[in-house]
Design an enzyme around this catalytic site. Structure first.
Site, mmCIF file in Angstrom:
data_model
loop_
_atom_site.group_PDB
_atom_site.id
_atom_site.type_symbol
_atom_site.label_atom_id
_atom_site.label_comp_id
_atom_site.label_asym_id
_atom_site.label_seq_id
_atom_site.Cartn_x
_atom_site.Cartn_y
_atom_site.Cartn_z
ATOM 1 N N HIS A 175 -48.328 32.317 -13.222
ATOM 2 C CA HIS A 175 -46.968 32.494 -12.665
ATOM 3 C C HIS A 175 -46.309 31.141 -12.376
ATOM 4 O O HIS A 175 -45.460 31.050 -11.495
ATOM 5 C CB HIS A 175 -46.975 33.344 -11.387
ATOM 6 C CG HIS A 175 -47.791 34.584 -11.499
ATOM 7 N ND1 HIS A 175 -47.289 35.781 -11.936
ATOM 8 C CD2 HIS A 175 -49.118 34.804 -11.260
ATOM 9 C CE1 HIS A 175 -48.244 36.697 -11.955
ATOM 10 N NE2 HIS A 175 -49.371 36.126 -11.557
ATOM 11 N N SER A 296 -29.806 9.081 -22.893
ATOM 12 C CA SER A 296 -28.530 9.761 -22.667
ATOM 13 C C SER A 296 -27.396 8.803 -22.989
ATOM 14 O O SER A 296 -27.512 7.596 -22.782
ATOM 15 C CB SER A 296 -28.452 10.193 -21.198
ATOM 16 O OG SER A 296 -27.114 10.312 -20.783
ATOM 17 N N LYS A 302 -31.829 7.570 -18.172
ATOM 18 C CA LYS A 302 -32.517 8.746 -18.706
ATOM 19 C C LYS A 302 -33.497 8.466 -19.840
ATOM 20 O O LYS A 302 -33.241 7.644 -20.706
ATOM 21 C CB LYS A 302 -31.482 9.772 -19.212
ATOM 22 C CG LYS A 302 -30.661 10.429 -18.123
ATOM 23 C CD LYS A 302 -31.470 11.384 -17.260
ATOM 24 C CE LYS A 302 -31.967 12.532 -18.053
ATOM 25 N NZ LYS A 302 -31.504 13.815 -17.691
ATOM 26 N N GLU A 309 -38.015 19.585 -26.737
ATOM 27 C CA GLU A 309 -36.956 20.597 -26.612
ATOM 28 C C GLU A 309 -36.532 21.129 -27.972
ATOM 29 O O GLU A 309 -36.281 22.323 -28.144
ATOM 30 C CB GLU A 309 -35.748 19.992 -25.883
ATOM 31 C CG GLU A 309 -36.028 19.736 -24.410
ATOM 32 C CD GLU A 309 -34.959 18.897 -23.745
ATOM 33 O OE1 GLU A 309 -34.698 19.114 -22.566
ATOM 34 O OE2 GLU A 309 -34.370 18.011 -24.409
#
Ligand code: ARG
Length: 481
Positions: A175, A296, A302, A309
């Site tokens: 979980h 970024s 970043k 992804e």
């Protein structure tokens, strides 16, 4: 219609749009409308079957000669012509023509242009319907092998990390909550097992598709004295499809292959999802090297896990292709229908996408470092030794349900006083159960937990070590092949 933008590779391969006499033109009094040509063509994407188309045609011509349907001289001319065409396509000098619809007719026309009359005999006892089914199966056999090879490389990268970080303990999750301590190596090997099943699924798929459809012709077979078993043998197939209508009309092997790819994509996506979480500032379990991250355009600080992804995102695209193929086939009456031309778009993209994902993920794994401090510190949170305490009580004769209840209460007390289970004094434990003695401290704490696991397949260090050795040996064998 050219559904995909024509790539640089297509241009290099000499894509042109010129009017050409159709091999099926006899019945037609008018020229095909240009719009129809561009709507119905498939050469913009099926050109990549050329090597298999030529391989199949050479085998077919050899069979025709053996069966005396063409002469040896004609066969030799066909084989030589096809080999020259192959070299021309390989070199990017061949001109594919949209007006010749597909890779099959482009190559056949080029052969006739090159060798004349003998070339006109190649399509004896063959239809594009069995030809395309053959090309696809030949192509897919190679793709299955390539994909398995890539999976092995990814497994290897995971095993190497598992060996390097053997002994490092992390919280295992259920979980997405801290659950029980596990070895990082055990976690990594979980994916190695999944990828192994993915590889065996591809092998199963290979075995089912490894039958030659050549000889089915349009749908019913032929009245000519051919020898399909001979072509099947030449092409390394296990046998010939038993039913000509089935041979030209089913694409279950494409769907099955895309399903195998979808399963791989799903497994990769799960790992990616986890590692995306693992490299955020709160968790920081991993550090991916700069070379495998991107930045970024606005936030200078970043460092993003875009590769992970994108692998996760591309999974949706692969599922989409699986759905497209299933839907493509669902309403099709037997036997061949032109709808089936669409199969290649889905199949090629699903294959390219998954192979690229597996390949880059193997690189990324090799360039990822696991953060010992963060993982060790995380093990201190979430009472992940609580189950071990319950099992300790079981060993002292307490029924498991009671043990569960007792430990639940102990955990509640620890939460109230802000301490870990190991911080409690013996009297503290005994207030909840007289079965707890001072040997309790031998089971508490993550190191003890890990040391005490014993069931088969568990994260017990001895088991994990054995499994690492198993995989390592297997990888060396795979490399030697
Ligand atoms: N290009 C077609 C395909 O990819 C094969 C041609 C069969 N066409 C035909 N009209 N019988 O499925």
């Amino acid at each position: 219609m050219t559904l995909f933008a024509i790539s640089g590779q297509d241009i290099a391969k000499g894509w042109v749009n010129m009017k050409q006499k159709k091999p099926w033109g006899g019945r037609f009094a008018q020229q095909t409308a240009a719009s129809v040509e561009s709507f119905t063509e498939s050469v913009s994407f099926d050109w990549r079957l050329y090597q298999y188309d030529i391989e199949g045609s050479i085998a077919h011509a050899t069979m025709l000669a053996k069966c005396k349907l063409i002469t040896e001289r004609e066969k030799d001319a066909i084989v030589k012509g096809l080999q020259e065409i192959l070299a021309e396509i390989d070199a990017g000098k061949f001109k594919f023509r949209e007006s010749l619809e597909d890779v099959h007719m482009n190559i056949e026309s080029a052969l006739i242009d090159r060798i004349g009359e003998a070339g006109k005999k190649l399509h004896t006892a063959r239809s594009r319907n069995d030809q395309v089914a053959l090309d696809l199966r030949l192509w897919m056999r190679d793709q299955a092998h390539t994909t398995i090879r890539l999976l092995t490389a990814l497994q290897k990268a995971l095993v190497i990390k598992g060996k390097t970080f053997f002994g490092l303990i992390m919280p295992g999750f259920t979980h997405l909550q801290h659950a029980q301590p596990v070895l990082l190596s055990h976690y990594l090997l979980a994916y190695v097992e999944m990828l192994e099943r993915d590889a065996t699924r591809l092998r199963d798929c290979f075995n089912r598709l490894n039958k030659s459809p050549l000889g089915a012709c349009a749908l019913a077979g032929t009245t000519l004295p051919t020898d399909p078993a001979f072509t099947a043998k030449l092409l390394g197939f296990e046998g010939v499809c038993e039913n000509s209508m089935d041979a030209v009309s089913d694409r279950d092997f494409c769907i099955e292959f895309t399903f195998c790819l979808s399963m791989i994509a799903m497994h990769l996506s799960r790992l990616c999802e986890e590692w995306i979480i693992w490299c955020n500032d709160e968790v920081k379990f991993i550090e991916i090297s700069d070379a495998y991250c991107t930045g970024s355009s606005i936030m200078p600080q970043k460092k993003n896990p875009d590769v992970l992804e994108l692998i996760r995102g591309k999974c949706g695209r692969v599922y989409g292709h699986l759905t497209a193929l299933l839907t493509l086939l669902k309403g099709l009456p037997l036997s061949y229908n032109r709808d089936m031309q669409e199969d290649k778009i889905a199949l090629f993209d699903a294959t390219d996408t998954v192979q690229a994902s597996v390949s880059i993920l193997a690189e990324l794994v090799a360039h990822t470092n696991f953060n010992r401090e963060q993982m060790t510190a995380a093990c201190e949170k979430g009472f992940i030794d609580a189950t071990a305490l319950a099992e300790y009580l079981v060993k002292k004769g307490v029924p498991f349900r009671m043990a569960h209840e007792i430990v639940g209460k102990i955990v509640r007390e620890c939460i109230r006083v802000h301490c870990k289970l190991t911080d409690l004094q013996l009297e503290g434990f005994q207030a909840f159960s007289s079965a707890i003695e001072k040997d309790v401290y031998k089971v508490l704490g993550v190191e003890n937990c890990i040391r005490n696991y014993r069931s088969y397949g568990s994260t017990a260090p001895a088991f994990v070590k054995k499994r690492l050795a198993y995989w390592e040996k297997k990888m060396i064998i795979a490399k030697g092949k």
